[in-house]
Design a protein around this motif. Structure first.
Motif, PDB file in Angstrom:
ATOM      1  N   ASP A 110      -1.939  -4.276   7.821  1.00  0.00           N
ATOM      2  CA  ASP A 110      -1.142  -3.493   6.871  1.00  0.00           C
ATOM      3  C   ASP A 110      -0.019  -2.698   7.560  1.00  0.00           C
ATOM      4  OD1 ASP A 110      -2.917  -4.382   4.934  1.00  0.00           O
ATOM      5  OD2 ASP A 110      -4.130  -2.570   4.996  1.00  0.00           O
ATOM      6  N   THR A 113      -2.597   7.877  10.879  1.00  0.00           N
ATOM      7  CA  THR A 113      -1.536   7.172  11.607  1.00  0.00           C
ATOM      8  C   THR A 113      -0.252   7.997  11.696  1.00  0.00           C
ATOM      9  OG1 THR A 113      -0.890   6.039   9.581  1.00  0.00           O
ATOM     10  CG2 THR A 113      -2.374   4.849  11.016  1.00  0.00           C
ATOM     11  N   GLU A 162       0.898  -1.156   0.000  1.00  0.00           N
ATOM     12  CA  GLU A 162       0.000   0.000   0.000  1.00  0.00           C
ATOM     13  C   GLU A 162       0.933   1.200   0.000  1.00  0.00           C
ATOM     14  OE1 GLU A 162      -3.578  -0.162   1.561  1.00  0.00           O
ATOM     15  OE2 GLU A 162      -3.643  -2.342   1.394  1.00  0.00           O
ATOM     16  N   ARG A 188       1.670  11.567   1.472  1.00  0.00           N
ATOM     17  CA  ARG A 188       1.068  12.534   2.401  1.00  0.00           C
ATOM     18  C   ARG A 188       1.592  13.941   2.146  1.00  0.00           C
ATOM     19  NH1 ARG A 188      -0.833   9.656   6.979  1.00  0.00           N
ATOM     20  NH2 ARG A 188      -0.081   7.502   7.029  1.00  0.00           N
ATOM     21  N   LYS A 227      -3.795   6.688  -0.739  1.00  0.00           N
ATOM     22  CA  LYS A 227      -3.161   5.363  -0.829  1.00  0.00           C
ATOM     23  C   LYS A 227      -3.374   4.820  -2.228  1.00  0.00           C
ATOM     24  CE  LYS A 227      -5.346   1.785  -0.397  1.00  0.00           C
ATOM     25  NZ  LYS A 227      -5.892   0.714  -1.270  1.00  0.00           N
ATOM     26  N   ARG A 269      -7.554  11.315   1.774  1.00  0.00           N
ATOM     27  CA  ARG A 269      -8.131  12.297   2.697  1.00  0.00           C
ATOM     28  C   ARG A 269      -8.286  13.597   1.914  1.00  0.00           C
ATOM     29  NH1 ARG A 269      -5.200   9.508   6.967  1.00  0.00           N
ATOM     30  NH2 ARG A 269      -6.776   8.723   8.399  1.00  0.00           N
ATOM     31  N   ARG A 302     -15.049   6.614   9.314  1.00  0.00           N
ATOM     32  CA  ARG A 302     -14.162   6.119  10.378  1.00  0.00           C
ATOM     33  C   ARG A 302     -14.463   6.816  11.709  1.00  0.00           C
ATOM     34  NH1 ARG A 302     -10.141   7.401   6.434  1.00  0.00           N
ATOM     35  NH2 ARG A 302      -9.276   5.588   5.383  1.00  0.00           N
ATOM     36  N   ASP A 309      -3.814  13.263   1.988  1.00  0.00           N
ATOM     37  CA  ASP A 309      -3.012  12.059   1.709  1.00  0.00           C
ATOM     38  C   ASP A 309      -3.830  11.114   0.842  1.00  0.00           C
ATOM     39  OD1 ASP A 309      -4.769  10.589   3.416  1.00  0.00           O
ATOM     40  OD2 ASP A 309      -3.524  11.008   5.156  1.00  0.00           O
TER      41      ASP A 309
HETATM   42  P1  TYD Z   1      -3.240   6.205   7.372  1.00  0.00           P
HETATM   43  O1  TYD Z   1      -3.325   7.531   8.054  1.00  0.00           O
HETATM   44  O2  TYD Z   1      -1.903   5.542   7.345  1.00  0.00           O
HETATM   45  O3  TYD Z   1      -4.195   5.145   8.000  1.00  0.00           O
HETATM   46  P2  TYD Z   1      -5.625   5.301   8.678  1.00  0.00           P
HETATM   47  O4  TYD Z   1      -6.552   5.556   7.548  1.00  0.00           O
HETATM   48  O5  TYD Z   1      -5.799   3.936   9.292  1.00  0.00           O
HETATM   49  O6  TYD Z   1      -5.537   6.407   9.672  1.00  0.00           O
HETATM   50  O7  TYD Z   1      -3.780   6.339   5.879  1.00  0.00           O
HETATM   51  C1  TYD Z   1      -3.229   7.258   4.970  1.00  0.00           C
HETATM   52  C2  TYD Z   1      -4.134   7.343   3.768  1.00  0.00           C
HETATM   53  O8  TYD Z   1      -4.137   6.124   3.048  1.00  0.00           O
HETATM   54  C3  TYD Z   1      -5.605   7.615   4.114  1.00  0.00           C
HETATM   55  O9  TYD Z   1      -6.145   8.470   3.122  1.00  0.00           O
HETATM   56  C4  TYD Z   1      -6.252   6.279   4.058  1.00  0.00           C
HETATM   57  C5  TYD Z   1      -5.438   5.549   3.023  1.00  0.00           C
HETATM   58  N1  TYD Z   1      -5.313   4.103   3.288  1.00  0.00           N
HETATM   59  C6  TYD Z   1      -6.210   3.237   2.687  1.00  0.00           C
HETATM   60  O10 TYD Z   1      -7.109   3.668   1.935  1.00  0.00           O
HETATM   61  N2  TYD Z   1      -6.082   1.895   2.928  1.00  0.00           N
HETATM   62  C7  TYD Z   1      -5.124   1.385   3.712  1.00  0.00           C
HETATM   63  O11 TYD Z   1      -5.047   0.137   3.886  1.00  0.00           O
HETATM   64  C8  TYD Z   1      -4.184   2.273   4.312  1.00  0.00           C
HETATM   65  C9  TYD Z   1      -3.092   1.763   5.199  1.00  0.00           C
HETATM   66  C10 TYD Z   1      -4.320   3.631   4.077  1.00  0.00           C
END
Ligand code: TYD
Length: 256
Positions: A129, A100, A90, A94, A177, A203, A219, A175
């Motif tokens: 992950d 996280t 993944e 950012r 993914k 995000r 969430r 950010d």
């Molecule tokens: P992150 O802040 O690491 O995780 P969480 O969403 O658990 O707080 O996520 C960073 C960005 O990546 C965010 O926009 C959500 C996306 N993301 C996913 O869509 N799937 C995933 O498995 C992960 C780890 C992140």
């Protein structure tokens, strides 16, 4: 649809065998999950919105030379894609601290980062992950050095492009993914962008109000999740008006 072979069912999408060898049909569900599927819901219309938003983004990225798995949208919930072998990473990029990164490093959510930061997580739900370093990728052979270099280069280009795209419609790209796959070509394979790019995997904050227009609404139980996705689709021009989720307002006379 019933007679098609299901290849894989994930949390938000299903992959079916495609009409030709080397193709798949990617079906977008309305299901939403968070906290590694401990939290679940069905959000009316989410699949339709993500299909359209991801289509727009994949097409635009293709136009600037990013190779993608996307071929074309088939209908309201499905797109035809090239079959790739997903690289088990993944890739997160950012621009602003959140999620996280804020928790791990104690950086206040909303703080602008000194420059875009690319992170890797191992795609393994059973382990939530976990964040990994490039060292792990090389040592365990998840991807080669050349592939990682290509992935980082493409991710930063995608970030540049998407920041501009979203800024143009009043949205801050905090950010996102993405996932990459290996597409077979004559003499080996090519690394291409795969999966989806949608408010499920980004995000997105309104630039003026900081209102969250992404999966954090789900969430964090902020409510109005589908309305926020509809707003993103409307601003990107794939919906005619901001009425949620009256699918009749999907632009361009959807055939599906
Ligand atoms: P992150 O802040 O690491 O995780 P969480 O969403 O658990 O707080 O996520 C960073 C960005 O990546 C965010 O926009 C959500 C996306 N993301 C996913 O869509 N799937 C995933 O498995 C992960 C780890 C992140």
């Amino acid at each position: 649809m019933g007679r098609r072979n299901k290849i894989y069912e994930g949390k938000a999408k299903i992959l079916y065998e495609g009409p030709r060898a080397g193709t798949l049909v990617q079906y977008f569900k309305d299901d939403a999950t968070a906290s590694n599927a401990q939290k679940k819901a069905t959000l009316d219309g989410k699949g339709v919105l993500n299909n359209r938003i991801s289509e727009l983004i994949m097409v635009r990225l293709g136009e600037i030379g990013i190779p993608t798995h996307f071929i074309r949208r088939l209908n309201m919930r499905e797109q035809l894609v090239r079959q790739v072998r997903i690289i088990p990473l993944e890739v997160i990029c950012r621009n602003v601290a959140a999620g996280t990164m804020s928790r791990r490093l104690g950086i206040k959510e909303g703080e602008k980062l000194p420059r875009p930061i690319v992170e890797f997580c191992l795609k393994r739900d059973g382990l939530d992950d976990p964040l990994i370093a490039e060292e792990h990728i090389h040592a365990f052979g998840w991807a080669s050095q050349a592939e990682v270099d290509e992935i980082i280069g493409m991710t930063l280009r995608i970030n540049d492009y998407l920041q501009g795209l979203f800024t143009g419609v009043g949205i801050r790209l905090v950010d996102f993914k993405i996932e990459f796959g290996r597409l077979p070509v004559d003499d080996g394979h090519q690394v291409v962008l795969a999966d989806e790019i949608s408010p499920d995997s980004c995000r997105l904050w309104d630039r003026e109000t900081d209102r969250k227009l992404d999966k954090d609404r789900f969430r964090q139980d902020l409510g109005d999740v589908a309305e926020a996705y509809t707003e993103v689709a409307r601003r990107l021009g794939v919906l005619k008006e901001n009425k949620h989720p009256n699918l009749a307002v999907i632009a361009n006379n959807d055939e599906g």
